[in-house]
Design an enzyme around this catalytic site. Sequence first.
Site, PDB file in Angstrom:
ATOM      1  N   GLU A   1     -20.115  40.582 133.805  1.00 16.30           N
ATOM      2  CA  GLU A   1     -21.447  40.501 134.289  1.00 16.30           C
ATOM      3  C   GLU A   1     -21.398  39.740 135.729  1.00 16.30           C
ATOM      4  O   GLU A   1     -22.309  38.785 135.594  1.00 16.30           O
ATOM      5  CB  GLU A   1     -22.236  39.746 133.192  1.00 16.30           C
ATOM      6  CG  GLU A   1     -22.430  40.515 131.865  1.00 16.30           C
ATOM      7  CD  GLU A   1     -23.296  40.240 130.814  1.00 16.30           C
ATOM      8  OE1 GLU A   1     -23.933  39.154 131.049  1.00 16.30           O
ATOM      9  OE2 GLU A   1     -23.426  40.920 129.851  1.00 16.30           O
TER      10      GLU A   1
ATOM     11  N   GLU B   1     -19.869  45.262 125.335  1.00 10.86           N
ATOM     12  CA  GLU B   1     -20.653  44.466 124.786  1.00 10.86           C
ATOM     13  C   GLU B   1     -22.054  45.120 124.089  1.00 10.86           C
ATOM     14  O   GLU B   1     -22.386  45.999 125.047  1.00 10.86           O
ATOM     15  CB  GLU B   1     -21.376  43.252 125.581  1.00 10.86           C
ATOM     16  CG  GLU B   1     -20.216  42.093 125.653  1.00 10.86           C
ATOM     17  CD  GLU B   1     -20.594  40.908 126.692  1.00 10.86           C
ATOM     18  OE1 GLU B   1     -21.855  40.753 126.421  1.00 10.86           O
ATOM     19  OE2 GLU B   1     -20.054  40.514 127.152  1.00 10.86           O
TER      20      GLU B   1
END
Length: 492
Positions: free
Chosen positions: A173, A295
């Site tokens: 991220e 995820e």
Amino acid sequence: MNKLIINTEVTKGHISKDIQGQFSEHLGRCIYGGLYVGEKSEIPNENGMRKDVVKALKDISLPVLRWPGGCFADEYHWQDGIGPKETRKKMVNTHWGGVTEDNSFGTHEFFELCRQIGCDTYVNGNVGSGSVREMNEWVEYMTFEGLSPMSTLRKENGSEAAFPLKYFAMGNEPWGCGGNMTAEYYANEYRKYQTYVRQYGKQKIFKIAAGANAGDYHWTETLMKNAGQFIDGLSLHYYTVPHDWQHKGSALGFNEKDYYETLKKTLFMDELITRHSAIMDQYDKDKRVALVVDEWGTWYDVEEGTNPGFLYQQNSMRDAMVAALNLNIFNKHCDRVRMANIAQLVNVLQAMILTEGPRMLLTPSYFVFKLFKAHQENELLDSHMLTGEIEAEGVKLPAVQESCSLDSEGAVHITLVNPGLKDTQVVTIETNGLHPSHVVGRMLSGPMDGHNTFDDPDQIADQPFVSFTTTRHGLIATLPPCSVVHVHLAVK
Ligand code: AHR
């Protein structure tokens, strides 16, 4: 009435087992207490790993495990987690509760855990606060067999043999907790970092670039355009949050409207994959680069009375439906989606397993993975579901959702989801000339908030599915409300 037509002679891609992968972060009680209790614990363990948890994970044939994060990965310095445990450096886990991380679970422990489970390994490197040298040396430490400073250090720390590293990601991220970078900046960073992930061992290291936050299509476009030639897998993160990020909603105290809205939101995964894949197709028409959904899963408000930074939540039949809908979506997109990692394995977010001291329970989501493991390494079959929509609480959903695959012995596997809470769904299945010698099924069903507790751990579990009759053209199956069914059509 629903009709499923399966073209048993047409396959549409290989279903990688890694679609059923999992994620384990240094977050709350996922690693410590959930997977690892240390050699001296009274909880039965092998080299510190909980025996009960490892056995449960072997039973669902867990294919691949991602570690050490998540946001944690971009603050993790691997050298702190090697050598004698008493002298390992402690750190503050700033993302997750501000607790002290003693680094007693590190590289050697991760590979030992995967060895015991029998799964492949996915290590996430640190770009946010690490260095190129640090990452380069970690890969040398893990994978170099010959004589080098890092392989010597690994051997001194007890592992003569190199570790079987399969997947390696450059950061996590980077658009947020991994460094707040722009797509353009990260694409350059990715190009630089991956250059120094050297290929030492025989197993090719599959390099993963950190991908988009849900519908950020510009991110995918930029990564594919600016760095595509250096990428083996590009990730995608999408969490199913019933309400919004400020008030996510409760894991158990929810009503029918919340239930249907949660499932509607989770089905957005199909659009996300379709649109990200279409962008990838423009730069990679042969689909060399995998889309890695590393995820995904439900994210609710934490359970009352627990550390807000530990992301502990219960898991109900609603979560089971979320898991099944997504796994069917991934199967259908198996030409591009070649790994996915639900968040997270134990005690965090949409967990397969919850633990409390020595006690352990299997969640409804666990049993969905148990039903779906029959698809691992199969060929996706061409199938069409002619179904209507159910409309409840102002939300429209398909009445039945499915995916079908062919295994290496010629047997057909069908996973069906009936998301409705009121009606059974009858599905007429046509198998296009395939006459099964034997049909068996298993299913998971229960009230929308049905769940297991430490005092009553067997409320929800898979059971035989017998509500079907075989016909000249296939079979007719009757799915109870709120159910997931696996049907296995064996041939002689
Ligand atoms: O899974 C929990 C967190 O969610 C991860 O650390 C991060 O990557 C994501 O935002």
